[in-house]
Scaffold this motif. Structure first.
Motif, PDB file in Angstrom:
ATOM      1  N   ARG A 109       0.837  -1.201   0.000  1.00  0.00           N
ATOM      2  CA  ARG A 109       0.000   0.000   0.000  1.00  0.00           C
ATOM      3  C   ARG A 109       0.875   1.256   0.000  1.00  0.00           C
ATOM      4  NH1 ARG A 109      -2.981  -1.261   3.988  1.00  0.00           N
ATOM      5  NH2 ARG A 109      -4.715  -2.053   2.754  1.00  0.00           N
ATOM      6  N   GLN A 110       1.953   1.215   0.754  1.00  0.00           N
ATOM      7  CA  GLN A 110       2.848   2.365   0.830  1.00  0.00           C
ATOM      8  C   GLN A 110       3.731   2.487  -0.410  1.00  0.00           C
ATOM      9  OE1 GLN A 110       5.049   2.374   4.517  1.00  0.00           O
ATOM     10  NE2 GLN A 110       3.224   2.086   5.778  1.00  0.00           N
ATOM     11  N   MET A 111       4.244   1.368  -0.895  1.00  0.00           N
ATOM     12  CA  MET A 111       5.154   1.402  -2.037  1.00  0.00           C
ATOM     13  C   MET A 111       4.436   1.755  -3.336  1.00  0.00           C
ATOM     14  SD  MET A 111       8.228   0.722  -0.912  1.00  0.00           S
ATOM     15  CE  MET A 111       9.103   0.268  -2.400  1.00  0.00           C
ATOM     16  N   ARG A 112       3.216   1.252  -3.499  1.00  0.00           N
ATOM     17  CA  ARG A 112       2.483   1.469  -4.752  1.00  0.00           C
ATOM     18  C   ARG A 112       1.487   2.624  -4.660  1.00  0.00           C
ATOM     19  NH1 ARG A 112       3.218  -3.051  -8.141  1.00  0.00           N
ATOM     20  NH2 ARG A 112       5.099  -4.114  -7.402  1.00  0.00           N
ATOM     21  N   ASN A 113       1.350   3.203  -3.469  1.00  0.00           N
ATOM     22  CA  ASN A 113       0.403   4.306  -3.264  1.00  0.00           C
ATOM     23  C   ASN A 113      -1.002   3.941  -3.733  1.00  0.00           C
ATOM     24  OD1 ASN A 113       2.313   6.222  -2.200  1.00  0.00           O
ATOM     25  ND2 ASN A 113       3.110   6.469  -4.284  1.00  0.00           N
ATOM     26  N   ALA A 114      -1.419   2.735  -3.397  1.00  0.00           N
ATOM     27  CA  ALA A 114      -2.750   2.257  -3.781  1.00  0.00           C
ATOM     28  C   ALA A 114      -3.214   1.221  -2.768  1.00  0.00           C
ATOM     29  CB  ALA A 114      -2.719   1.648  -5.182  1.00  0.00           C
ATOM     30  N   ASP A 115      -4.520   1.188  -2.531  1.00  0.00           N
ATOM     31  CA  ASP A 115      -5.069   0.248  -1.555  1.00  0.00           C
ATOM     32  C   ASP A 115      -5.172  -1.165  -2.100  1.00  0.00           C
ATOM     33  OD1 ASP A 115      -5.330   2.158   0.428  1.00  0.00           O
ATOM     34  OD2 ASP A 115      -7.366   2.711  -0.174  1.00  0.00           O
ATOM     35  N   GLU A 116      -5.212  -1.302  -3.423  1.00  0.00           N
ATOM     36  CA  GLU A 116      -5.323  -2.628  -4.007  1.00  0.00           C
ATOM     37  C   GLU A 116      -4.629  -2.666  -5.358  1.00  0.00           C
ATOM     38  OE1 GLU A 116      -9.492  -3.433  -4.756  1.00  0.00           O
ATOM     39  OE2 GLU A 116      -9.269  -2.640  -6.782  1.00  0.00           O
ATOM     40  N   GLY A 117      -4.402  -3.874  -5.829  1.00  0.00           N
ATOM     41  CA  GLY A 117      -3.768  -4.063  -7.127  1.00  0.00           C
ATOM     42  C   GLY A 117      -3.421  -5.526  -7.309  1.00  0.00           C
ATOM     43  N   PRO A 118      -2.960  -5.912  -8.488  1.00  0.00           N
ATOM     44  CA  PRO A 118      -2.648  -7.322  -8.757  1.00  0.00           C
ATOM     45  C   PRO A 118      -1.519  -7.865  -7.896  1.00  0.00           C
ATOM     46  CG  PRO A 118      -1.835  -5.905 -10.522  1.00  0.00           C
ATOM     47  CD  PRO A 118      -2.705  -5.050  -9.659  1.00  0.00           C
ATOM     48  N   TRP A 119      -0.727  -6.979  -7.301  1.00  0.00           N
ATOM     49  CA  TRP A 119       0.362  -7.420  -6.425  1.00  0.00           C
ATOM     50  C   TRP A 119      -0.153  -8.055  -5.135  1.00  0.00           C
ATOM     51  CZ3 TRP A 119      -0.238  -2.424  -8.316  1.00  0.00           C
ATOM     52  CH2 TRP A 119      -0.929  -1.535  -7.484  1.00  0.00           C
ATOM     53  N   LEU A 120      -1.459  -7.937  -4.859  1.00  0.00           N
ATOM     54  CA  LEU A 120      -2.036  -8.536  -3.657  1.00  0.00           C
ATOM     55  C   LEU A 120      -2.599  -9.934  -3.897  1.00  0.00           C
ATOM     56  CD1 LEU A 120      -3.905  -5.492  -2.040  1.00  0.00           C
ATOM     57  CD2 LEU A 120      -1.754  -6.538  -1.317  1.00  0.00           C
ATOM     58  N   VAL A 121      -2.631 -10.378  -5.147  1.00  0.00           N
ATOM     59  CA  VAL A 121      -3.214 -11.689  -5.458  1.00  0.00           C
ATOM     60  C   VAL A 121      -2.489 -12.801  -4.704  1.00  0.00           C
ATOM     61  CG1 VAL A 121      -3.516 -13.419  -7.276  1.00  0.00           C
ATOM     62  CG2 VAL A 121      -4.161 -11.041  -7.700  1.00  0.00           C
ATOM     63  N   VAL A 122      -1.170 -12.789  -4.744  1.00  0.00           N
ATOM     64  CA  VAL A 122      -0.395 -13.836  -4.076  1.00  0.00           C
ATOM     65  C   VAL A 122      -0.607 -13.782  -2.565  1.00  0.00           C
ATOM     66  CG1 VAL A 122       1.944 -14.651  -3.557  1.00  0.00           C
ATOM     67  CG2 VAL A 122       1.340 -13.988  -5.894  1.00  0.00           C
ATOM     68  N   ASN A 123      -0.615 -12.586  -2.003  1.00  0.00           N
ATOM     69  CA  ASN A 123      -0.765 -12.467  -0.553  1.00  0.00           C
ATOM     70  C   ASN A 123      -2.144 -12.909  -0.085  1.00  0.00           C
ATOM     71  OD1 ASN A 123       0.624 -11.781   1.846  1.00  0.00           O
ATOM     72  ND2 ASN A 123      -0.636  -9.950   2.058  1.00  0.00           N
ATOM     73  N   TYR A 124      -3.182 -12.539  -0.817  1.00  0.00           N
ATOM     74  CA  TYR A 124      -4.520 -12.994  -0.451  1.00  0.00           C
ATOM     75  C   TYR A 124      -4.630 -14.514  -0.593  1.00  0.00           C
ATOM     76  CZ  TYR A 124      -6.259  -8.166  -0.305  1.00  0.00           C
ATOM     77  OH  TYR A 124      -6.482  -6.848   0.014  1.00  0.00           O
ATOM     78  N   GLY A 125      -3.927 -15.072  -1.566  1.00  0.00           N
ATOM     79  CA  GLY A 125      -3.893 -16.526  -1.686  1.00  0.00           C
ATOM     80  C   GLY A 125      -3.228 -17.163  -0.477  1.00  0.00           C
ATOM     81  N   ASN A 126      -2.128 -16.562  -0.035  1.00  0.00           N
ATOM     82  CA  ASN A 126      -1.463 -17.053   1.180  1.00  0.00           C
ATOM     83  C   ASN A 126      -2.403 -17.012   2.381  1.00  0.00           C
ATOM     84  OD1 ASN A 126       1.010 -17.543  -0.072  1.00  0.00           O
ATOM     85  ND2 ASN A 126       1.815 -15.511   0.402  1.00  0.00           N
ATOM     86  N   LEU A 127      -3.128 -15.913   2.515  1.00  0.00           N
ATOM     87  CA  LEU A 127      -4.041 -15.769   3.652  1.00  0.00           C
ATOM     88  C   LEU A 127      -5.211 -16.744   3.561  1.00  0.00           C
ATOM     89  CD1 LEU A 127      -3.887 -11.896   3.945  1.00  0.00           C
ATOM     90  CD2 LEU A 127      -3.382 -13.497   5.805  1.00  0.00           C
ATOM     91  N   ALA A 128      -5.652 -17.038   2.344  1.00  0.00           N
ATOM     92  CA  ALA A 128      -6.712 -18.037   2.176  1.00  0.00           C
ATOM     93  C   ALA A 128      -6.234 -19.400   2.669  1.00  0.00           C
ATOM     94  CB  ALA A 128      -7.131 -18.118   0.709  1.00  0.00           C
ATOM     95  N   TRP A 129      -5.008 -19.761   2.308  1.00  0.00           N
ATOM     96  CA  TRP A 129      -4.437 -21.026   2.773  1.00  0.00           C
ATOM     97  C   TRP A 129      -4.236 -21.021   4.289  1.00  0.00           C
ATOM     98  CZ3 TRP A 129      -3.780 -25.795   1.144  1.00  0.00           C
ATOM     99  CH2 TRP A 129      -3.800 -26.068  -0.230  1.00  0.00           C
ATOM    100  N   LEU A 130      -3.731 -19.916   4.813  1.00  0.00           N
ATOM    101  CA  LEU A 130      -3.468 -19.841   6.250  1.00  0.00           C
ATOM    102  C   LEU A 130      -4.746 -20.067   7.049  1.00  0.00           C
ATOM    103  CD1 LEU A 130      -1.508 -19.230   8.592  1.00  0.00           C
ATOM    104  CD2 LEU A 130      -2.131 -16.815   8.340  1.00  0.00           C
ATOM    105  N   HIS A 131      -5.818 -19.382   6.673  1.00  0.00           N
ATOM    106  CA  HIS A 131      -7.072 -19.529   7.419  1.00  0.00           C
ATOM    107  C   HIS A 131      -7.680 -20.919   7.224  1.00  0.00           C
ATOM    108  CE1 HIS A 131      -7.455 -15.550   9.135  1.00  0.00           C
ATOM    109  NE2 HIS A 131      -7.025 -15.037   7.996  1.00  0.00           N
ATOM    110  N   HIS A 132      -7.434 -21.517   6.073  1.00  0.00           N
ATOM    111  CA  HIS A 132      -7.871 -22.905   5.871  1.00  0.00           C
ATOM    112  C   HIS A 132      -7.166 -23.817   6.871  1.00  0.00           C
ATOM    113  CE1 HIS A 132      -8.654 -26.784   4.054  1.00  0.00           C
ATOM    114  NE2 HIS A 132      -7.369 -26.955   3.811  1.00  0.00           N
ATOM    115  N   HIS A 133      -5.857 -23.655   7.005  1.00  0.00           N
ATOM    116  CA  HIS A 133      -5.101 -24.487   7.943  1.00  0.00           C
ATOM    117  C   HIS A 133      -5.467 -24.179   9.395  1.00  0.00           C
ATOM    118  CE1 HIS A 133      -2.710 -26.498   4.993  1.00  0.00           C
ATOM    119  NE2 HIS A 133      -2.108 -25.404   4.561  1.00  0.00           N
ATOM    120  N   LEU A 134      -5.933 -22.967   9.649  1.00  0.00           N
ATOM    121  CA  LEU A 134      -6.347 -22.599  11.005  1.00  0.00           C
ATOM    122  C   LEU A 134      -7.768 -23.067  11.318  1.00  0.00           C
ATOM    123  CD1 LEU A 134      -4.907 -18.961  11.280  1.00  0.00           C
ATOM    124  CD2 LEU A 134      -4.013 -21.045  12.335  1.00  0.00           C
TER     125      LEU A 134
END
Length: 225
Positions: A109-134
């Motif tokens: 968010r700070q580096m790209r000066n935007a709240d969202e973008g395609p650079w978050l796809v991988v991170n949201y995927g990681n979080l989807a997996w994390l919550h699945h394992h939790l």
């Protein structure tokens, strides 16, 4: 009130919402779980990239990345946080993993000066997996929805190709974490640069493994795995 696989699991009229979940048939729960796992396995993220997760490798990488965290404007800081989150999860530190994934979102968010973008796809995927394992399927599904929304909004410039942001991060991750995939990483960087040539750090990135990406012989004719 009936479950989705009626008539095999009809709910009795006398049942309350409190014990509804316990009455629904097991096939329904199994089908839902299978669907969720299938969606997770289709993601492009650290959990699906077949990385070497031996404990010795994980500890070495964690120690190496600790040096970066004093450089707040490091151009790859968001990627470092994401990989560090994956490492922490694999070492059994789930709270630390989630913290690093959240830091990755803020760093972008700070580096790209935007709240969202395609650079978050991988991170949201990681979080989807994390919550699945939790054991939190609802939160996992929520992040899957976020991934789907981003993928539709920020489509790849080239048909049948990953988005360049995903290619670049996958390449960077392979270079930092899987030196046996250097040729594939070079190919992914080349694909990313071809589609998005204005990203300076993709051209100038110097990996920790021997040699620059530009000095690695590119693999031709291979698509994303």
């Amino acid at each position: 009130m009936f479950c989705s696989c009626y008539p095999c699991c009809r709910v009795r009229p006398s049942c309350t919402l409190v014990n509804l979940r316990a009455i629904l048939c097991q096939p329904c729960a199994d089908q839902s779980q299978t669907t969720l796992v299938s969606k997770l396995e289709a993601l492009q993220c650290h959990f699906t990239w077949d990385l070497d997760t031996s404990r010795s490798k994980l500890f070495r990488c964690r120690e190496r990345f600790e040096d970066f965290f004093t450089e707040d404007r490091h151009s790859w800081l968001g990627h470092i946080y994401k990989l560090r989150g994956f490492i922490e999860y694999k070492l059994g530190f789930t709270e630390e993993a989630q913290s690093f994934f959240n830091k990755a979102t803020e760093a972008f968010r700070q580096m790209r000066n935007a709240d969202e973008g395609p650079w978050l796809v991988v991170n949201y995927g990681n979080l989807a997996w994390l919550h699945h394992h939790l054991g939190d399927p609802a939160e996992s599904e929520a992040y899957l929805t976020k991934v789907d929304t981003l993928m539709k909004k920020y489509q790849s410039p080239a048909q049948d190709e990953l988005h360049p942001e995903i290619y670049a991060e996958k390449a960077w991750t392979f270079i930092r974490f899987s030196t046996d995939k250097m040729l594939l990483a070079a190919d992914y960087f080349q694909r990313a640069i071809r589609m998005q040539p204005d990203m300076v750090e993709w051209h100038t990135y110097h990996p920790g493994a021997p040699g620059r990406v530009s000095q690695v012989k590119l693999v031709s004719g291979k698509g994303p795995d």
